[in-house]
Structures are given as structure tokens and as C-alpha cells.
Design a protein around this motif. Sequence first.
Motif, short mmCIF file in Angstrom:
data_model
loop_
_atom_site.label_atom_id
_atom_site.label_comp_id
_atom_site.label_asym_id
_atom_site.label_seq_id
_atom_site.Cartn_x
_atom_site.Cartn_y
_atom_site.Cartn_z
N ASP A 260 2.95 -7.05 -19.22
CA ASP A 260 2.32 -5.80 -19.19
C ASP A 260 1.53 -5.64 -17.75
O ASP A 260 0.82 -4.83 -17.63
CB ASP A 260 1.36 -5.39 -20.20
N GLY A 261 1.53 -6.76 -16.95
CA GLY A 261 0.95 -6.60 -15.70
C GLY A 261 1.88 -5.83 -14.52
O GLY A 261 2.75 -5.14 -14.73
N VAL A 262 1.24 -5.86 -13.28
CA VAL A 262 1.80 -5.14 -12.43
C VAL A 262 2.76 -6.00 -11.65
O VAL A 262 2.39 -7.29 -11.46
CB VAL A 262 0.74 -4.51 -11.23
N ILE A 263 3.78 -5.64 -11.00
CA ILE A 263 4.81 -6.48 -9.96
C ILE A 263 4.36 -5.73 -8.58
O ILE A 263 4.55 -4.59 -8.35
CB ILE A 263 6.16 -6.21 -10.31
N TYR A 264 3.75 -6.78 -7.91
CA TYR A 264 3.25 -6.16 -6.60
C TYR A 264 4.08 -6.90 -5.67
O TYR A 264 4.37 -8.29 -5.72
CB TYR A 264 1.86 -7.06 -6.50
N PHE A 265 4.58 -6.38 -4.54
CA PHE A 265 5.56 -6.42 -3.54
C PHE A 265 4.61 -6.93 -2.27
O PHE A 265 4.26 -6.21 -1.56
CB PHE A 265 6.49 -5.53 -3.41
N ASP A 266 4.95 -8.40 -2.10
CA ASP A 266 3.95 -9.18 -1.19
C ASP A 266 4.89 -9.36 -0.20
O ASP A 266 5.34 -10.55 0.20
CB ASP A 266 3.19 -10.00 -1.44
N THR A 267 5.52 -8.34 0.64
CA THR A 267 6.53 -8.71 1.67
C THR A 267 5.98 -8.08 2.93
O THR A 267 5.02 -7.43 3.08
CB THR A 267 7.80 -7.74 1.25
N PHE A 268 6.56 -8.69 3.80
CA PHE A 268 6.36 -8.49 5.43
C PHE A 268 7.45 -7.94 6.16
O PHE A 268 7.87 -8.58 7.12
CB PHE A 268 5.83 -9.75 6.14
N PRO A 269 7.55 -6.59 5.98
CA PRO A 269 8.50 -6.07 6.96
C PRO A 269 7.95 -5.72 8.23
O PRO A 269 6.87 -5.50 8.57
CB PRO A 269 8.88 -4.45 6.37
N LEU A 270 8.84 -6.18 9.57
CA LEU A 270 8.49 -6.19 10.76
C LEU A 270 9.40 -5.26 11.36
O LEU A 270 9.08 -4.31 12.19
CB LEU A 270 8.49 -7.42 11.40
N ARG A 271 10.76 -5.41 11.30
CA ARG A 271 11.51 -4.40 11.89
C ARG A 271 12.14 -3.43 11.14
O ARG A 271 12.85 -2.63 11.35
CB ARG A 271 12.80 -5.40 12.55
N GLU A 272 11.86 -3.61 9.81
CA GLU A 272 12.44 -2.50 8.88
C GLU A 272 11.49 -1.43 8.53
O GLU A 272 10.18 -1.34 8.80
CB GLU A 272 12.66 -3.22 7.61
N ASP A 273 12.01 -0.20 8.16
CA ASP A 273 11.34 0.99 7.74
C ASP A 273 10.62 0.30 6.54
O ASP A 273 10.96 0.26 5.40
CB ASP A 273 11.95 2.14 7.48
N PRO A 274 9.21 0.27 6.41
CA PRO A 274 8.46 -0.30 5.21
C PRO A 274 8.60 0.57 3.87
O PRO A 274 8.75 0.05 2.91
CB PRO A 274 6.99 -0.31 5.76
N VAL A 275 8.87 1.86 4.08
CA VAL A 275 8.80 2.92 3.08
C VAL A 275 10.38 2.42 2.35
O VAL A 275 10.61 2.39 1.34
CB VAL A 275 8.86 4.32 3.52
N LEU A 276 11.32 2.35 3.25
CA LEU A 276 12.79 2.14 2.65
C LEU A 276 12.76 0.59 2.04
O LEU A 276 13.38 0.27 1.06
CB LEU A 276 13.93 2.22 3.77
N GLU A 277 12.06 -0.37 2.69
CA GLU A 277 12.05 -1.84 2.22
C GLU A 277 11.34 -1.96 0.91
O GLU A 277 11.84 -2.33 -0.17
CB GLU A 277 11.19 -2.69 3.46
N CYS A 278 10.27 -1.07 0.85
CA CYS A 278 9.51 -1.02 -0.40
C CYS A 278 10.48 -0.48 -1.40
O CYS A 278 10.58 -0.98 -2.71
CB CYS A 278 8.36 -0.30 -0.44
N ALA A 279 11.06 0.63 -1.40
CA ALA A 279 12.12 1.11 -2.46
C ALA A 279 13.02 0.29 -2.68
O ALA A 279 13.66 0.19 -3.62
CB ALA A 279 12.52 2.49 -1.58
N ALA A 280 13.66 -0.41 -1.62
CA ALA A 280 14.64 -1.46 -1.85
C ALA A 280 14.03 -2.61 -2.86
O ALA A 280 15.01 -3.02 -3.67
CB ALA A 280 15.17 -2.21 -0.43
N ASN A 281 12.86 -3.10 -2.66
CA ASN A 281 12.30 -3.98 -3.47
C ASN A 281 12.28 -3.53 -4.86
O ASN A 281 12.65 -4.14 -5.89
CB ASN A 281 10.91 -4.33 -3.16
N ILE A 282 12.18 -2.35 -5.36
CA ILE A 282 12.03 -1.74 -6.50
C ILE A 282 13.32 -1.63 -7.15
O ILE A 282 13.69 -1.97 -8.22
CB ILE A 282 11.30 -0.47 -6.34
N ASP A 283 14.20 -1.31 -6.37
CA ASP A 283 15.74 -1.08 -6.72
C ASP A 283 16.30 -2.39 -7.22
O ASP A 283 16.89 -2.41 -8.07
CB ASP A 283 16.57 -0.40 -5.58
N ARG A 284 15.83 -3.43 -6.26
CA ARG A 284 16.45 -4.75 -6.85
C ARG A 284 15.85 -5.39 -8.07
O ARG A 284 16.55 -5.74 -8.92
CB ARG A 284 15.84 -5.83 -5.83
#
Length: 323
Positions: A260-284
Motif C-alpha cells: 500500500d506504499g508509493v512506487i517512486y521512480f528514481d530515474t535520471f533522464p538526461l537526453r530524454e524528455d522527463p515528462v515522457l520518461e516518467c509517463a513511460a515508467n508508469i506505463d511499464r
Amino acid sequence: MNQPFLYSSRLNSFKARPDLYTWRAGPHDTLDLIRRAGLVQQLTSVELNYPEHFTAHSVDQVRAAIAETHLSISGINLRYDAARFLDGGFTNPHADKRAAALQVTYEAIDICRAMGGAHVVIWPAYDGFDYPFEVDYAQLWDWEVEAIRAIGAYAGDLRVSIEYKPSDPRRFSLLGTIGATLLAIEESGTRVGVTLDFCHLLMAGEQPALSAALCIRKQRLYGIHLNDGYGQLDDGLLVGSVHPLQTAELLHYLIRTNYDGVIYFDTFPLREDPVLECAANIDRVERLTQSLCAMNMDVLCAGMARQDGLGNSRVIWEALFGR
């Protein structure tokens, strides 16, 4: 079987690719990052770093910026300043520095409460050593356990957890494995729990689902930081990009124990659009979760009972990737 997760993300990820975002005039700051994170519609919350994200803005200003989005605040992540705590936070050889590290932690707990957050994550980055004969291990351990005990008492019913990492910035972290972290918490006699970071587990040579199972056994799994990497470093890559099966196995344990906790995306986008990268993490995570929930769990668990690695590999492969 359906497991809805709550999602949060590393706020500093949204500094990436500034050319893809229309910023307000002036330097980019915490409030801008919150607004940019709010562009990810599937994201449910943000977590802030203390003291980093509060040095230029008050709690009220940060709260107001979050209120402008669809997001909530799920918690606070502690980041101990290298300039003050390079030689250790809770294990610093100087008593005044150890007391200062505790004070910073108490302040984060107070801010988390004031903002309506539910979780404070401690990363004791500088508690460790670099050389043989550098430290007295027993003394460091005593100081660490004493600090956890004091933090647990101060936090009361607020959820506090330790995010362990085997190395970086120290060559060896005092709390560098799941076993050491659970032992320190047990000796402290507190309700403090554990946050598991996928890349940190890989660096420690651990199987992520096993580390989760041990935390669950002790009722200490408070947080999950998802990302991916190659195991040597804290790569912070897109979820499931290198270790999709281990990611799926970890999610399986979260689903079957109703995490029941939160899934936190601790990722480091550098070349990627971070909004799209975060959405992709959720989609995965959503796709993996849907595939796992659609499986015949009796068949999977029966294979586990037989310790049938080959048979269950086929079952999982077909569920995730098709025949």
C-alpha cells in the motif's frame, strides 16, 4: 486480481531537457519542477528533498505550487549536505555533527507532517568507510542504531524508512545490504522500515524480490524506488529496460502482499524528455501489473512450490511477451 499503485517521481528528474519546457522568467526552481511534474497525468504525487527543495521557498509556497497541480505530496527524502557530513552523519566522529544530522532529520519529519505527507526516507549516504583500519565498526554500528532509535521515537506514528545502498559516495556503506539494514532496525526496537531502490539492490548483488520478501516478512517494506541499471553503478534507467523479469518478480510480491506504499521512480533522464520518461515508467509498471494480474496465480505458485524454474520461466515469458 487488480493492484492499483500510487506513483511518485524524483523531482530533480524534471530538470532534464530544459529546452522542451516553457519556463517562467528567472532561474528554474523547485516550484517550476513541481509544475512540470504536474504535466504527467498518471503521476499521483511528488516527493521533495530536504533541505534542498526548501532552501529558497517556504513550506506554504511549496504547498501552494503542489495545489496548482493534480498532485499530492507523498513524502520527504533526506539529503545530507556533503559540506557538513562528508565524514558521516549519524556515524560522524564528532558528536556535534552527529547531533546536527539528527536535527536535520527531525526537521524533515516536522515538514513532512506540516505538508500532510506520510513518509520520510533516510539515505545515510556518508555513513560508511573507505579504508581498512579507518573506523571502529562496533562504534559506528552503535551510533547508527542509537540514531535510528532516536528518529523512531521522534517520528511516532509517521512512517520513516531507510534507503540503503552498498557504496557511493563511500566505498562501503555501513548499511549496505538488506540484512544489515534489517538488523540495525531490529536492534533499534522501533517501527522504522526499509525503502528498496532497484538499482541499489543490483549494486549489492541482491535479488530484488528476495529483499522485498524479507522486508515483508518483518513488516518493514515502506517504500519502493523503481529504476533499472546494469548492476555496477546507480544508473537510474527506465523501469524494466535491463531487468524486466526481476522487475516483474518484484511487482509480483507487491501485488500478492497488497503493498500500500508509493512506487517512486528514481530515474535520471538526461537526453530524454522527463515528462515522457516518467509517463513511460508508469506505463511499464501498469503493463507488467496487468499481465501479472491476468495470470493464473495458482499455476505460478504451484510451480514455485515445486521449485520449477524452467516451467515458471515459460509461464512468465508467455504472460509478459506472448508465445
